[in-house]
Design a protein around this motif. Sequence first.
Motif, PDB file in Angstrom:
ATOM      1  N   SER A 180     -12.219  -3.971  -0.850  1.00 24.50           N
ATOM      2  CA  SER A 180     -11.949  -4.705   0.388  1.00 24.50           C
ATOM      3  C   SER A 180     -12.632  -3.989   1.544  1.00 24.50           C
ATOM      4  O   SER A 180     -12.382  -2.803   1.782  1.00 24.50           O
ATOM      5  CB  SER A 180     -10.445  -4.785   0.647  1.00 24.50           C
ATOM      6  OG  SER A 180      -9.828  -5.570  -0.335  1.00 24.50           O
ATOM      7  N   GLN A 223      -2.876   5.626  -2.081  1.00 28.07           N
ATOM      8  CA  GLN A 223      -4.077   4.853  -1.818  1.00 28.07           C
ATOM      9  C   GLN A 223      -4.847   5.453  -0.651  1.00 28.07           C
ATOM     10  O   GLN A 223      -4.295   6.174   0.179  1.00 28.07           O
ATOM     11  CB  GLN A 223      -3.711   3.394  -1.563  1.00 28.07           C
ATOM     12  CG  GLN A 223      -3.108   2.767  -2.820  1.00 28.07           C
ATOM     13  CD  GLN A 223      -2.544   1.398  -2.563  1.00 28.07           C
ATOM     14  OE1 GLN A 223      -1.888   1.176  -1.567  1.00 28.07           O
ATOM     15  NE2 GLN A 223      -2.802   0.482  -3.475  1.00 28.07           N
ATOM     16  N   ARG A 255      -1.608  -2.241   8.819  1.00 27.60           N
ATOM     17  CA  ARG A 255      -0.667  -1.565   7.926  1.00 27.60           C
ATOM     18  C   ARG A 255       0.240  -2.578   7.227  1.00 27.60           C
ATOM     19  O   ARG A 255       0.426  -2.536   6.016  1.00 27.60           O
ATOM     20  CB  ARG A 255       0.185  -0.572   8.730  1.00 27.60           C
ATOM     21  CG  ARG A 255       1.252   0.134   7.900  1.00 27.60           C
ATOM     22  CD  ARG A 255       2.437   0.579   8.733  1.00 27.60           C
ATOM     23  NE  ARG A 255       3.089  -0.558   9.351  1.00 27.60           N
ATOM     24  CZ  ARG A 255       3.670  -0.532  10.545  1.00 27.60           C
ATOM     25  NH1 ARG A 255       3.684   0.567  11.263  1.00 27.60           N
ATOM     26  NH2 ARG A 255       4.241  -1.604  11.042  1.00 27.60           N
ATOM     27  N   TRP A 296      -0.309  -5.819   6.794  1.00 28.46           N
ATOM     28  CA  TRP A 296      -1.122  -6.658   5.893  1.00 28.46           C
ATOM     29  C   TRP A 296      -1.406  -5.913   4.591  1.00 28.46           C
ATOM     30  O   TRP A 296      -1.287  -6.472   3.506  1.00 28.46           O
ATOM     31  CB  TRP A 296      -2.427  -7.041   6.601  1.00 28.46           C
ATOM     32  CG  TRP A 296      -3.349  -7.851   5.767  1.00 28.46           C
ATOM     33  CD1 TRP A 296      -3.298  -9.208   5.547  1.00 28.46           C
ATOM     34  CD2 TRP A 296      -4.489  -7.378   5.049  1.00 28.46           C
ATOM     35  NE1 TRP A 296      -4.328  -9.581   4.723  1.00 28.46           N
ATOM     36  CE2 TRP A 296      -5.078  -8.487   4.404  1.00 28.46           C
ATOM     37  CE3 TRP A 296      -5.079  -6.121   4.887  1.00 28.46           C
ATOM     38  CZ2 TRP A 296      -6.211  -8.378   3.614  1.00 28.46           C
ATOM     39  CZ3 TRP A 296      -6.211  -6.011   4.100  1.00 28.46           C
ATOM     40  CH2 TRP A 296      -6.769  -7.138   3.478  1.00 28.46           C
ATOM     41  N   LEU A 297      -1.756  -4.639   4.700  1.00 25.66           N
ATOM     42  CA  LEU A 297      -2.044  -3.841   3.514  1.00 25.66           C
ATOM     43  C   LEU A 297      -0.803  -3.660   2.646  1.00 25.66           C
ATOM     44  O   LEU A 297      -0.897  -3.611   1.422  1.00 25.66           O
ATOM     45  CB  LEU A 297      -2.602  -2.469   3.914  1.00 25.66           C
ATOM     46  CG  LEU A 297      -3.985  -2.485   4.568  1.00 25.66           C
ATOM     47  CD1 LEU A 297      -4.293  -1.116   5.150  1.00 25.66           C
ATOM     48  CD2 LEU A 297      -5.048  -2.905   3.584  1.00 25.66           C
ATOM     49  N   ASN A 304      -0.393  -6.746   0.352  1.00 22.67           N
ATOM     50  CA  ASN A 304      -1.501  -7.104  -0.525  1.00 22.67           C
ATOM     51  C   ASN A 304      -1.485  -6.288  -1.805  1.00 22.67           C
ATOM     52  O   ASN A 304      -0.986  -5.167  -1.839  1.00 22.67           O
ATOM     53  CB  ASN A 304      -2.845  -6.890   0.193  1.00 22.67           C
ATOM     54  CG  ASN A 304      -3.249  -8.110   0.968  1.00 22.67           C
ATOM     55  OD1 ASN A 304      -3.782  -9.031   0.394  1.00 22.67           O
ATOM     56  ND2 ASN A 304      -2.953  -8.119   2.257  1.00 22.67           N
ATOM     57  N   ILE A 321      -7.807   4.902   2.494  1.00 23.33           N
ATOM     58  CA  ILE A 321      -8.626   4.085   3.390  1.00 23.33           C
ATOM     59  C   ILE A 321      -9.838   4.928   3.744  1.00 23.33           C
ATOM     60  O   ILE A 321      -9.710   6.101   4.112  1.00 23.33           O
ATOM     61  CB  ILE A 321      -7.868   3.698   4.672  1.00 23.33           C
ATOM     62  CG1 ILE A 321      -6.708   2.774   4.329  1.00 23.33           C
ATOM     63  CG2 ILE A 321      -8.806   3.037   5.670  1.00 23.33           C
ATOM     64  CD1 ILE A 321      -5.839   2.427   5.512  1.00 23.33           C
ATOM     65  N   THR A 349      -9.117   2.087  -1.414  1.00 19.80           N
ATOM     66  CA  THR A 349      -8.550   0.758  -1.593  1.00 19.80           C
ATOM     67  C   THR A 349      -9.206  -0.194  -0.597  1.00 19.80           C
ATOM     68  O   THR A 349      -9.506  -1.333  -0.913  1.00 19.80           O
ATOM     69  CB  THR A 349      -7.029   0.798  -1.356  1.00 19.80           C
ATOM     70  OG1 THR A 349      -6.462   1.751  -2.247  1.00 19.80           O
ATOM     71  CG2 THR A 349      -6.404  -0.556  -1.593  1.00 19.80           C
ATOM     72  N   VAL A 350      -9.429   0.313   0.615  1.00 17.80           N
ATOM     73  CA  VAL A 350     -10.013  -0.465   1.708  1.00 17.80           C
ATOM     74  C   VAL A 350     -10.994   0.423   2.463  1.00 17.80           C
ATOM     75  O   VAL A 350     -10.744   1.612   2.649  1.00 17.80           O
ATOM     76  CB  VAL A 350      -8.914  -0.956   2.685  1.00 17.80           C
ATOM     77  CG1 VAL A 350      -9.516  -1.651   3.898  1.00 17.80           C
ATOM     78  CG2 VAL A 350      -7.922  -1.871   1.988  1.00 17.80           C
ATOM     79  N   MET A 359       0.862  -1.174   0.000  1.00 12.17           N
ATOM     80  CA  MET A 359       0.000   0.000   0.000  1.00 12.17           C
ATOM     81  C   MET A 359       0.899   1.225   0.000  1.00 12.17           C
ATOM     82  O   MET A 359       1.929   1.244   0.639  1.00 12.17           O
ATOM     83  CB  MET A 359      -0.896  -0.042   1.231  1.00 12.17           C
ATOM     84  CG  MET A 359      -1.828   1.128   1.336  1.00 12.17           C
ATOM     85  SD  MET A 359      -3.203   0.817   2.433  1.00 12.17           S
ATOM     86  CE  MET A 359      -4.497   0.805   1.234  1.00 12.17           C
TER      87      MET A 359
END
Length: 160
Positions: A92, A5, A134, A136-137, A140, A7, A62-63, A1
Motif C-alpha cells: 500500500s 507492522q 491511524r 484507517w490502518l 484494514n 510504515i 505494511t504501508v 494495524m
Amino acid sequence: MNEKQTILLVDDSEDDVLLMKHACEAAHFKPSVQTLSNGEEAMAYLKGEGVYTNRAKFPLPTVMLLDLNMPRVSGFDVLTWVRTQPVLKRLSIIVFSASSRLEDVERAFDLGANSYLVKPGSVAALIAMMCSLRDWLEYNHFPPLHESGKRVETNSSSVG
C-alpha cells in the motif's frame, strides 16, 4: 494495524520528517516508522540491499508514505519501480506530497498509488490527518509482502 507492522516514510525534507514523527507520536501510532530521505534509499530498503539486509531491523513495510519531489530518484520513479516487483505489488503506497496539482495526483494514481494526501499547512491538521490514517490502518487488513521463492528484483535499470 499493530506494533509489529512498519510504515516506511520516504521524504527528503528533514523538517517534514520531524513534523511527521511528532504527528505520529501525538496520534499514538502503534507500528514502527522507518524514515528514508530519498528514492534510492527507498528502493535499497525494499530490495533489502546494503545497510538494509537485516529484515529483523528493516522489515518490509505494511504501508509506504511517499513524497514525490525528491532528488536522484523521484517518488514517481519509486512508484513505477515498486509496481513492477512481484513481491511488492500489493504494498500500500500513500503519496504524501506538498503538491496538489491535478497532473501529479493523476500521474501518481496511474503509476499505482493507493491514495494521495496533500501535506497540511499546520501541525494540528497534520496530527488530525495522522489520527485519521491511524484509524484507517487499524481497520484494514494487509497481505504479507514475503512470498516463498520470490525476490525483489535488484536490477535498478528498471527505473523509468
